[in-house]
Scaffold this motif. Sequence first.
Motif, PDB file in Angstrom:
ATOM      1  N   GLY A 138       0.781  -1.225   0.000  1.00 22.92           N
ATOM      2  CA  GLY A 138       0.000   0.000   0.000  1.00 22.92           C
ATOM      3  C   GLY A 138       0.815   1.278   0.000  1.00 22.92           C
ATOM      4  N   LEU A 139       2.126   1.171  -0.096  1.00 24.03           N
ATOM      5  CA  LEU A 139       2.988   2.348  -0.169  1.00 24.03           C
ATOM      6  C   LEU A 139       2.809   3.000  -1.533  1.00 24.03           C
ATOM      7  N   THR A 140       2.636   4.306  -1.564  1.00 23.29           N
ATOM      8  CA  THR A 140       2.494   5.049  -2.809  1.00 23.29           C
ATOM      9  C   THR A 140       3.663   6.011  -2.952  1.00 23.29           C
ATOM     10  N   LEU A 141       4.364   5.907  -4.070  1.00 26.07           N
ATOM     11  CA  LEU A 141       5.496   6.777  -4.374  1.00 26.07           C
ATOM     12  C   LEU A 141       5.234   7.467  -5.710  1.00 26.07           C
ATOM     13  N   THR A 142       5.479   8.761  -5.762  1.00 29.81           N
ATOM     14  CA  THR A 142       5.282   9.531  -6.986  1.00 29.81           C
ATOM     15  C   THR A 142       6.565  10.277  -7.314  1.00 29.81           C
ATOM     16  N   ALA A 143       6.984  10.195  -8.579  1.00 34.99           N
ATOM     17  CA  ALA A 143       8.231  10.831  -9.006  1.00 34.99           C
ATOM     18  C   ALA A 143       8.112  11.260 -10.465  1.00 34.99           C
ATOM     19  N   SER A 144       9.050  12.082 -10.885  1.00 35.09           N
ATOM     20  CA  SER A 144       9.068  12.590 -12.254  1.00 35.09           C
ATOM     21  C   SER A 144       9.720  11.633 -13.242  1.00 35.09           C
ATOM     22  N   THR A 145      10.686  10.841 -12.772  1.00 38.64           N
ATOM     23  CA  THR A 145      11.438   9.950 -13.661  1.00 38.64           C
ATOM     24  C   THR A 145      11.541   8.557 -13.058  1.00 38.64           C
ATOM     25  N   HIS A 146      11.898   7.593 -13.907  1.00 40.03           N
ATOM     26  CA  HIS A 146      12.118   6.228 -13.429  1.00 40.03           C
ATOM     27  C   HIS A 146      13.235   6.180 -12.389  1.00 40.03           C
ATOM     28  N   VAL A 147      14.296   6.947 -12.632  1.00 39.88           N
ATOM     29  CA  VAL A 147      15.440   6.950 -11.718  1.00 39.88           C
ATOM     30  C   VAL A 147      15.043   7.518 -10.358  1.00 39.88           C
ATOM     31  N   GLU A 148      14.304   8.619 -10.372  1.00 41.83           N
ATOM     32  CA  GLU A 148      13.847   9.209  -9.113  1.00 41.83           C
ATOM     33  C   GLU A 148      12.918   8.253  -8.373  1.00 41.83           C
ATOM     34  N   LEU A 149      12.031   7.580  -9.095  1.00 37.68           N
ATOM     35  CA  LEU A 149      11.125   6.620  -8.481  1.00 37.68           C
ATOM     36  C   LEU A 149      11.899   5.441  -7.900  1.00 37.68           C
ATOM     37  N   ALA A 150      12.872   4.943  -8.633  1.00 39.97           N
ATOM     38  CA  ALA A 150      13.695   3.840  -8.138  1.00 39.97           C
ATOM     39  C   ALA A 150      14.454   4.241  -6.883  1.00 39.97           C
ATOM     40  N   SER A 151      14.967   5.452  -6.855  1.00 37.55           N
ATOM     41  CA  SER A 151      15.689   5.951  -5.689  1.00 37.55           C
ATOM     42  C   SER A 151      14.770   6.052  -4.471  1.00 37.55           C
ATOM     43  N   MET A 152      13.554   6.548  -4.684  1.00 42.90           N
ATOM     44  CA  MET A 152      12.599   6.652  -3.583  1.00 42.90           C
ATOM     45  C   MET A 152      12.223   5.265  -3.054  1.00 42.90           C
ATOM     46  N   TRP A 153      12.058   4.316  -3.951  1.00 43.57           N
ATOM     47  CA  TRP A 153      11.714   2.948  -3.573  1.00 43.57           C
ATOM     48  C   TRP A 153      12.852   2.330  -2.765  1.00 43.57           C
TER      49      TRP A 153
END
Length: 70
Positions: free
Chosen positions: A9-24
């Motif tokens: 249920g964790l929701t992550l929002t980012a501008s790029t795949h790299v930013e999303l991967a980093s947040m994850w």
Amino acid sequence: MLTLITREGLTLTASTHVELASMWADQELGAGWDQDSSPFDVHTTMWEYIENVDAVREGAHSGYSLTVAS
């Protein structure tokens, strides 16, 4: 914008795949996980998360979703 929802249920929002991967990675490994790692280890870990973002997009991870909004 990319939005990843994990099976937990964790929701992550980012501008790029790299930013999303980093947040994850930060969520799973803890913030600052890369500070004491070698550049090679950081690259390898980030590449694994980027590949996982792509796998979610392709439907390969059940219980996860990725939406793309412009």
